[in-house]
Each structure stands twice: as structure tokens, then as C-alpha cells.
Design an enzyme around this catalytic site. Sequence first.
Site, PDB file in Angstrom:
ATOM      1  N   HIS A 213      12.312 -68.483 -21.023  1.00  0.00           N
ATOM      2  CA  HIS A 213      13.162 -68.012 -20.460  1.00  0.00           C
ATOM      3  C   HIS A 213      13.092 -66.448 -20.344  1.00  0.00           C
ATOM      4  O   HIS A 213      13.472 -66.120 -21.578  1.00  0.00           O
ATOM      5  CB  HIS A 213      14.610 -68.327 -20.851  1.00  0.00           C
TER       6      HIS A 213
ATOM      7  N   ASN B 178       9.509 -78.091 -29.030  1.00  0.00           N
ATOM      8  CA  ASN B 178      10.094 -77.357 -28.011  1.00  0.00           C
ATOM      9  C   ASN B 178      10.859 -76.129 -28.556  1.00  0.00           C
ATOM     10  O   ASN B 178      12.141 -76.383 -29.131  1.00  0.00           O
ATOM     11  CB  ASN B 178      10.558 -78.065 -26.882  1.00  0.00           C
TER      12      ASN B 178
ATOM     13  N   GLU C  79      10.088 -74.434 -19.729  1.00  0.00           N
ATOM     14  CA  GLU C  79      11.690 -74.226 -19.056  1.00  0.00           C
ATOM     15  C   GLU C  79      11.620 -72.705 -18.192  1.00  0.00           C
ATOM     16  O   GLU C  79      12.363 -72.014 -18.479  1.00  0.00           O
ATOM     17  CB  GLU C  79      12.819 -74.195 -20.309  1.00  0.00           C
TER      18      GLU C  79
ATOM     19  N   ASP D 111      12.134 -69.625 -16.248  1.00  0.00           N
ATOM     20  CA  ASP D 111      12.700 -68.929 -15.224  1.00  0.00           C
ATOM     21  C   ASP D 111      12.463 -67.289 -15.642  1.00  0.00           C
ATOM     22  O   ASP D 111      12.327 -66.820 -16.851  1.00  0.00           O
ATOM     23  CB  ASP D 111      14.390 -69.377 -15.221  1.00  0.00           C
TER      24      ASP D 111
HETATM   25  O1  G3I Z   1      29.429 -82.354 -18.168  1.00  0.00           O
HETATM   26  C1  G3I Z   1      30.442 -81.347 -17.864  1.00  0.00           C
HETATM   27  C2  G3I Z   1      31.156 -81.450 -16.842  1.00  0.00           C
HETATM   28  O2  G3I Z   1      32.003 -82.792 -16.966  1.00  0.00           O
HETATM   29  C3  G3I Z   1      32.418 -80.480 -16.566  1.00  0.00           C
HETATM   30  O3  G3I Z   1      33.009 -80.590 -15.483  1.00  0.00           O
HETATM   31  C4  G3I Z   1      31.411 -79.167 -16.665  1.00  0.00           C
HETATM   32  C5  G3I Z   1      32.494 -77.852 -16.484  1.00  0.00           C
HETATM   33  O4  G3I Z   1      31.711 -76.669 -17.074  1.00  0.00           O
HETATM   34  O5  G3I Z   1      30.517 -79.001 -17.491  1.00  0.00           O
HETATM   35  C6  G3I Z   1      29.601 -79.997 -17.817  1.00  0.00           C
HETATM   36  O6  G3I Z   1      28.831 -79.926 -18.867  1.00  0.00           O
HETATM   37  C7  G3I Z   1      27.948 -78.938 -18.947  1.00  0.00           C
HETATM   38  C8  G3I Z   1      26.529 -79.479 -18.928  1.00  0.00           C
HETATM   39  O7  G3I Z   1      25.664 -78.157 -18.922  1.00  0.00           O
HETATM   40  C9  G3I Z   1      26.343 -80.103 -17.525  1.00  0.00           C
HETATM   41  O8  G3I Z   1      26.358 -79.483 -16.320  1.00  0.00           O
HETATM   42  C10 G3I Z   1      27.938 -78.023 -20.002  1.00  0.00           C
HETATM   43  O9  G3I Z   1      29.428 -77.103 -19.865  1.00  0.00           O
HETATM   44  C11 G3I Z   1      27.256 -76.955 -20.099  1.00  0.00           C
HETATM   45  O10 G3I Z   1      27.158 -76.144 -21.316  1.00  0.00           O
HETATM   46  C12 G3I Z   1      25.712 -77.786 -20.148  1.00  0.00           C
HETATM   47  O11 G3I Z   1      24.537 -76.359 -19.986  1.00  0.00           O
HETATM   48  C13 G3I Z   1      23.262 -76.973 -20.162  1.00  0.00           C
HETATM   49  C14 G3I Z   1      22.854 -76.341 -21.552  1.00  0.00           C
HETATM   50  O12 G3I Z   1      21.483 -76.551 -21.592  1.00  0.00           O
HETATM   51  C15 G3I Z   1      23.568 -76.817 -22.669  1.00  0.00           C
HETATM   52  O13 G3I Z   1      23.112 -76.027 -23.858  1.00  0.00           O
HETATM   53  C16 G3I Z   1      22.601 -76.553 -18.904  1.00  0.00           C
HETATM   54  O14 G3I Z   1      22.803 -77.280 -17.828  1.00  0.00           O
HETATM   55  C17 G3I Z   1      20.906 -76.730 -19.448  1.00  0.00           C
HETATM   56  O15 G3I Z   1      20.139 -76.167 -18.368  1.00  0.00           O
HETATM   57  C18 G3I Z   1      20.788 -76.227 -20.645  1.00  0.00           C
HETATM   58  O16 G3I Z   1      19.415 -76.540 -21.152  1.00  0.00           O
HETATM   59  C19 G3I Z   1      18.817 -75.842 -22.336  1.00  0.00           C
HETATM   60  C20 G3I Z   1      17.577 -76.855 -22.727  1.00  0.00           C
HETATM   61  O17 G3I Z   1      18.144 -78.264 -22.638  1.00  0.00           O
HETATM   62  C21 G3I Z   1      16.973 -76.259 -24.022  1.00  0.00           C
HETATM   63  N1  G3I Z   1      16.755 -75.126 -24.049  1.00  0.00           N
HETATM   64  C22 G3I Z   1      17.683 -73.877 -23.372  1.00  0.00           C
HETATM   65  C23 G3I Z   1      18.266 -74.362 -22.044  1.00  0.00           C
HETATM   66  C24 G3I Z   1      19.341 -73.413 -21.679  1.00  0.00           C
HETATM   67  O18 G3I Z   1      20.483 -73.315 -22.420  1.00  0.00           O
END
Ligand code: G3I
Length: 322
Positions: A207, A171, A236, A238
Site C-alpha cells: 500500500h 503477508n 495488495e 495500490d
Molecule cells: O460488512 C459490513 C456491512 O454489513 C456494513 O453495512 C458496512 C458499513 O460500513 O460495513 C461492512 O464491513 C466493512 C467490510 O470491509 C466489508 O465491506 C467494514 O466496515 C470495513 O472495515 C471492512 O474493511 C476491510 C478492511 O480490510 C478491514 O480491515 C476492507 O474492505 C479490506 O479491503 C481491507 O483489506 C485489508 C487486508 O485484508 C489486509 N491488509 C490491509 C487491507 C486494508 O486494510
Amino acid sequence: CALQPALYQLSDFPIGCAVDLNKLDYNPTYAQLLGQQFNQLSPENIMKPEHIHPQPNYYHWSEVDSLLSYCQKEHKSLHGHTLIWHQQLPPWMEEFEGTTAEWEAMFKDHIQSICRHFKGKVRAWDVVNEAFNEDGTLRNSIWKQHLGAAYIEKAFRYAHEADPDALLFYNDFNLAINPKKRAAVLSLLKNLKQRGLALDGIGLQMHISIAFPENRVIESAFQDFSKAGFLVHISELDISVNPYGGDFQAGAEIWERQAQKLAAVISLYKQIENSQRYGITFWGLSDADSWIPSAFNRKDYPLLFDGNYQAKAAYCKMKESL
Ligand code: G3I
């Protein structure tokens, strides 16, 4: 437009959505719409290493197990995301000190413990996620540093050994828009497949935005991977309406452009041989659930439903296109 028939009922391939388990459990509007429209789910975060393997000898199964029982009860398939990545690693893994053999053992244990736990229960795995740089070279992740470039091949072997029935995917993002990266990924995948590795498909994250990539570029990405014999998952999806950031005025014309872009993606996807369409997964349910505004600190509205879970033009257009 009407919410029924649902998206997946109009489609001959699965229609998926990234899911946030907290919202599924505690937001009834979210749960109702998600359950109604989609028949495949990708956990947005809870299968990633930092969540599922937070300590060296501890796997945190309960959240994903609960999502899995939901899927079984509601007849939805679960797409495993993701075993090996360079992001969202638990600190202990990033700081792991050991010989090459100890790294290899840790890597194998991570993959196989997870695949064994969910054996026969997930439809597929994103085995390796985002291993390439934009220039087509391999990213210098901890896995490459400690196991060498062969870590990709090993990851697929270990996953297949532990769950021989799951489909296995590589992926990545920007594979449509970036020809260099696409060529590098395609060449590695073809090479591994020729050598008999169980590697079933490509996850094209997609994306994308209303402005790019152009439709003919998307078409060639779909065709390149499907003609090489891989299942194609739009993994993914969007469609950003504000890719360059800055002031943004939403309006009917923007929603229509977003809907047109989605219609083009669907119709190009339908040109792929039926048996090679693994499915289309949106990276979030509503604009309020998208990762984009917080990741890029900008206003954006890239999904099918607005922040109040009302259908947008893109949703209605998708139904016409399916
Ligand atoms: O879990 C913590 C939480 O405890 C805290 O209160 C909060 C405050 O910011 O952060 C939370 O963690 C976040 C996590 O998502 C869960 O919501 C992280 O900061 C945040 O960076 C994380 O982002 C995720 C991201 O991957 C990380 O790289 C996104 O939700 C998620 O949609 C995204 O998905 C990725 C795919 O897995 C791979 N391809 C790209 C895609 C977009 O980045």
C-alpha cells in the site's frame, strides 16, 4: 489505450485483483472488466474469520464456494486471504474463554477446517497476516496472548497438514518502507524455513504512494526476500495519490506520476528470478472500489481504473512495462 490484450495476457506471472463478490454478481461493468484483465483473485473480505467462521460450529462456505466455481469456470486461480489475523474476527473468537489447550484446539480447527474444505482448490494461503508491529516486535494479538509466539509456526504446520499442495505465505504491510519491521519478518521466516517448515513466500502488501517509498527501497525489499529463497507476492498493491489527505486536485500530472511509480514497481519486480515471482495483486479494481477513502476519510484514487471503470494512465503504463 486499448483494453486488449489484457494485462494477464502480457505477463509471465499472474496478475491478480482483490474481488468483491457482490459486485462480481451484481455489477456487470465490474464483472466484465475484472474477468477480462485478471487471472488471479484474492477475496477482499469473504475468507476472513468473521465471514467464513461466524459461529463456533458453523462455517459459512457458500459465498467462497460460489467465487471458487467462478474461478474454475473462468480459469482463474484463487489466492486464500486470510487464515489468521487480529482483525475481522467474529465476536465469539475474540471473547473465547478456555484453557491454553482449548485455545489451541479452536485455532487448529479454524485453520484445518478451512484448508480441508478448499483442499487442492486454492493456489495459496496467506496463513498469517500482519503479525508484527512497526518496531519489529510481535503484535500482541489474541493468538499471541493465548498461544504464545509459537502460534505462527503452528499455523503454518496445521495449514500444510490439511492442504499439502497449497503454497503458504506470510503477508504484511510496510515491509518495504520500514527496515526494522522487514528485518524482523525476514529473520523469523528464514528461521522457520531452516527448521523445515513449509513456508513458501512473502506477501508484500505494498500500500504505497506516488511519494514513497523510494524505488531503491522497494528494490531492496524485493531482493532481500527473493535472495533468501522466498516467493514474492505483491499482494495488495495500490498507489495513493493523496497520502497526506487534505484538498486534492486530480490532474494529468498526478496520473503520470502514479503511472511512473507503477512502472518502477513492475520493472523492479521483473528483476526477481522468474521462478520466484508469484504474482502481483491490486487491492481493488477501480478507484470506486478502493478501501482507502473510507478507511482514512480522504479523497484518493489509487488503482488502475477510474470510478467509471475507465483505464487510467497507470493501466496503460503497466502494459508497456510488463
Ligand atoms: O460488512 C459490513 C456491512 O454489513 C456494513 O453495512 C458496512 C458499513 O460500513 O460495513 C461492512 O464491513 C466493512 C467490510 O470491509 C466489508 O465491506 C467494514 O466496515 C470495513 O472495515 C471492512 O474493511 C476491510 C478492511 O480490510 C478491514 O480491515 C476492507 O474492505 C479490506 O479491503 C481491507 O483489506 C485489508 C487486508 O485484508 C489486509 N491488509 C490491509 C487491507 C486494508 O486494510
